[in-house]
Scaffold this active site. Structure first.
Site, PDB file in Angstrom:
ATOM      1  CE1 TYR A 176      -3.925   2.199   0.521  1.00  0.00           C
ATOM      2  CE2 TYR A 176      -2.589   3.245   2.212  1.00  0.00           C
ATOM      3  CZ  TYR A 176      -3.704   3.240   1.400  1.00  0.00           C
ATOM      4  OH  TYR A 176      -4.600   4.282   1.454  1.00  0.00           O
ATOM      5  CD  GLU A 178       8.276   1.761  -0.500  1.00  0.00           C
ATOM      6  OE1 GLU A 178       8.062   2.796  -1.152  1.00  0.00           O
ATOM      7  OE2 GLU A 178       9.356   1.555   0.082  1.00  0.00           O
ATOM      8  CB  VAL A 219     -13.142   5.996  13.188  1.00  0.00           C
ATOM      9  CG1 VAL A 219     -14.397   6.733  13.639  1.00  0.00           C
ATOM     10  CG2 VAL A 219     -11.925   6.887  13.377  1.00  0.00           C
TER      11      VAL A 219
END
Ligand SMILES: NC(=O)c1ccc[n+]([C@@H]2O[C@H](COP(=O)([O-])OP(=O)(O)OC[C@H]3O[C@@H](n4cnc5c(N)ncnc54)[C@H](O)[C@@H]3O)[C@@H](O)[C@H]2O)c1
Ligand SMILES: O=C(O)[C@H]1O[C@H](OP(=O)(O)OP(=O)(O)OC[C@H]2O[C@@H](n3ccc(=O)[nH]c3=O)[C@H](O)[C@@H]2O)[C@H](O)[C@@H](O)[C@@H]1O
Length: 346
Positions: A176, A178, A219
């Site tokens: 993700y 890189e 969250v």
């Protein structure tokens, strides 16, 4: 040089941009802007589509493979004459005629992007290459939703756009972070080599209605846990920080960036910084004072602190977030209660 730096363009293009469709400026055409949103069935994408559809001069095309997104998020637009939904994987080429491309397609929650890391990096690299190829063919302006994860586990705090980051190139998050770094490189290479009009947003943790309930992000986890009366799972040590931006503020920032004159990268995020323990305590106080908070094991390479420096967004886009965490959490709670079918007691 000074002018370029001050308007946020890190590198100016060496070629003139390709000519956009002649219809972009035609006053007799039904819509002035035909806009492609990749990943538009996802969380941020679907809120962006809502905002773009409010403008009667926009025609919106969504391309999504529904890996983490869903048609449900777009149901109010399906069948609308200015809206089109295509099941499409961005790792394959796409032939459409558009004026702007918001390129969001990519799983964003760590549990989803780590699920098939090879696919995640293909989505970031081949997917972005395909969308840049499309932008080049049709002369479209393209915006990439990059991430604060390009700063890795940052050694500079708060992070501004000039920081190059501290990223593990071979870790479990690398597909993700890189991947997004290569996507940014591709954007600038197409800009310099082919004159493509690019925009790069570095998004910091965003939350709001329509997040997947079992998305795994902090969250959504805490709100779902508080509503279900399950312990809030703070991953150790709990002192790691994040800065949370409400989705309507994020969409406003993305549209301003697309419509403005700056390539970016520009941080879009809310500088209000919280430890994960503080977040858990706030969710407990606002949603379920009876709920327990427990500490659980963390995952490798979890960034220890993250807070955007948004000076550039303020100066160049006239943008800053309006919604505080304590005001945004109840709006998300309402949506989660409806979907979980657990009404508030009182
Ligand atoms: N939400 C955040 O906090 C956050 C932070 C930083 C960056 N971003 C970036 O913003 C974008 C949207 O994030 P989100 O939170 O809405 O996530 P999301 O998972 O809700 O949305 C991603 C969308 O992309 C689609 N998708 C994934 N792979 C695809 C592929 N190969 N082809 C076509 N569609 C594909 C998914 O089905 C989904 O609809 C992502 O690029 C993400 O990296 C998000
Ligand atoms: O904003 C960003 O740039 C990136 O932020 C997130 O990545 P991350 O910050 O790791 O998001 P979460 O999975 O929500 O984790 C945030 C923190 O909460 C903690 N956490 C997570 C889940 C949980 O149940 N409990 C908990 O304490 C994690 O350990 C971490 O420290 C997003 O998921 C990425 O898509 C995005 O690019």
């Amino acid at each position: 040089m000074a002018k370029e730096a001050s308007n946020g363009n890190h590198n100016s293009a060496t070629k003139a941009p390709p000519t956009p469709s002649p219809l972009r400026f035609s006053k007799y055409f039904q819509a002035n802007m035909r806009i492609l949103v990749t990943g538009g069935a996802g969380f941020i994408g679907s809120h962006l589509v809502d905002r773009l559809m409010e403008n009667e001069k926009n025609e919106v095309i969504v391309a999504d493979n529904y890996f983490t997104g869903s048609k449900e998020n777009l149901k109010k637009w399906i069948g609308h004459p200015r809206f089109e939904l295509i099941r499409h994987d961005v790792t394959e080429p796409l032939l459409v005629e558009v004026d702007q491309i918001y390129h969001l397609a990519c799983p964003a929650s760590p549990i989803f992007y780590k699920y098939n890391p090879v696919k995640t990096i293909k989505t970031n690299v081949i997917g972005t290459l395909n969308m840049l190829g499309l932008a080049k063919r049709v002369g479209a302006r393209i915006l990439l939703t990059s991430t604060s994860e390009v700063y890795g586990d940052p050694l500079v705090h708060p992070q501004d756009e000039s920081y190059w980051g501290n990223v593990n190139p071979i870790g479990v998050r690398s597909c993700y972070d890189e991947g997004k770094r290569v996507a940014e490189t591709l954007m600038f290479d197409y800009h310099r080599q082919h004159g493509i009009e690019i925009r790069i947003a570095r998004i910091f943790n965003t939350y709001g209605p329509r997040m997947n309930i079992d998305d795994g992000r902090v969250v959504s986890n805490f709100i779902a846990q508080a509503i279900r009366n399950e312990p809030l799972t703070v991953q150790a040590p709990g002192t790691q920080t994040r800065s949370f931006c409400y989705v309507s503020d994020m969409v406003d920032g993305l549209i301003r960036l697309m419509e403005g004159e700056n390539t970016g990268p520009i941080n879009i995020g809310n500088p209000g910084e919280f430890t994960m323990m503080e977040l858990a305590e706030t969710v407990k106080e606002l949603i379920n004072p009876e709920v327990e908070i427990i500490e659980v094991e963390n995952t490798p390479d979890d960034p220890r602190q993250r807070k955007p420096d948004i000076t550039k967004a303020k100066e160049l886009l006239g943008w800053e977030p309006k919604i505080k965490l304590r005001d945004g959490l109840p709006l998300m709670e309402e949506d989660f209660r409806r979907r979980l079918e657990v009404p508030r007691e009182n």
